[in-house]
Design a protein around this motif. Structure first.
Motif, PDB file in Angstrom:
ATOM      1  N   VAL A  25      14.493   1.586   1.183  1.00 46.23           N
ATOM      2  CA  VAL A  25      14.219   1.086  -0.588  1.00 46.23           C
ATOM      3  C   VAL A  25      15.447   0.739  -0.648  1.00 46.23           C
ATOM      4  CG1 VAL A  25      12.275   1.069  -1.917  1.00 46.23           C
ATOM      5  CG2 VAL A  25      12.218   2.233   0.247  1.00 46.23           C
TER       6      VAL A  25
ATOM      7  N   ALA B  16       6.849   3.288   6.606  1.00 47.20           N
ATOM      8  CA  ALA B  16       6.860   2.102   6.247  1.00 47.20           C
ATOM      9  C   ALA B  16       5.869   2.471   5.094  1.00 47.20           C
ATOM     10  CB  ALA B  16       6.543   0.914   6.842  1.00 47.20           C
ATOM     11  N   SER B  17       4.298   3.117   4.988  1.00 45.57           N
ATOM     12  CA  SER B  17       4.234   3.440   4.351  1.00 45.57           C
ATOM     13  C   SER B  17       4.455   4.590   2.423  1.00 45.57           C
ATOM     14  CB  SER B  17       2.688   4.113   4.461  1.00 45.57           C
ATOM     15  OG  SER B  17       1.612   3.447   5.484  1.00 45.57           O
TER      16      SER B  17
ATOM     17  N   GLU C 206       6.975   0.536  -5.018  1.00 43.45           N
ATOM     18  CA  GLU C 206       6.502   1.154  -5.981  1.00 43.45           C
ATOM     19  C   GLU C 206       6.816   1.594  -7.748  1.00 43.45           C
ATOM     20  OE1 GLU C 206       2.220   1.150  -4.897  1.00 43.45           O
ATOM     21  OE2 GLU C 206       2.410   0.037  -2.861  1.00 43.45           O
TER      22      GLU C 206
ATOM     23  N   GLN D 153       6.794   2.057   1.305  1.00 42.79           N
ATOM     24  CA  GLN D 153       6.075   0.970  -0.145  1.00 42.79           C
ATOM     25  C   GLN D 153       5.864   2.117  -0.877  1.00 42.79           C
ATOM     26  OE1 GLN D 153       5.432  -2.394  -0.408  1.00 42.79           O
ATOM     27  NE2 GLN D 153       5.978  -2.409   1.867  1.00 42.79           N
TER      28      GLN D 153
ATOM     29  N   ARG E 154      13.233  -3.750  -3.096  1.00 35.99           N
ATOM     30  CA  ARG E 154      13.038  -4.381  -1.442  1.00 35.99           C
ATOM     31  C   ARG E 154      13.110  -4.005  -0.902  1.00 35.99           C
ATOM     32  NH1 ARG E 154      17.883  -4.865   1.137  1.00 35.99           N
ATOM     33  NH2 ARG E 154      19.700  -5.042   0.256  1.00 35.99           N
TER      34      ARG E 154
END
Length: 95
Positions: free
Chosen positions: A73, A47-48, A55, A51, A66
């Motif tokens: 992703v 998950a990290s 970004e 993200q 999303r």
């Protein structure tokens, strides 16, 4: 089916331009890969890292970025519709 002539493909102006861009941005690509790899992401715990990738995709102008239910992703880079009728999909593992 005949094998493609790699030299002829490489000589096409769009391919030559793409190779020039890749060459010019090589260090930026390596730095981004290092940043992504610097975020721990063992299987099932991405998950990290996801993200960070999301970004970056937003920063590049991709729309509708999303994370799906599986943690992938997903983003869309809108372009001119009908220019060639095709789409490009880029896929890679986060772990």
């Amino acid at each position: 089916m005949a094998a493609p002539d790699i030299a002829a493909l490489a000589a096409l102006p769009p391919v030559r331009r793409g190779r020039e861009i890749l060459s010019a941005t090589d260090q930026e690509t390596v730095d981004l890969q290092a940043a992504i790899c610097g975020v721990p992401a063992p299987t099932g715990q991405e998950a990290s890292r996801a993200q960070l990738v999301a970004e970056r995709m937003r920063g590049l102008g991709l729309a509708q970025v999303r994370l799906d239910e599986a943690g992938n992703v997903v983003g869309r880079w809108d372009g001119a519709v009908g220019t060639n009728g095709g789409a490009v999909v880029i896929a890679a593992h986060l772990d």
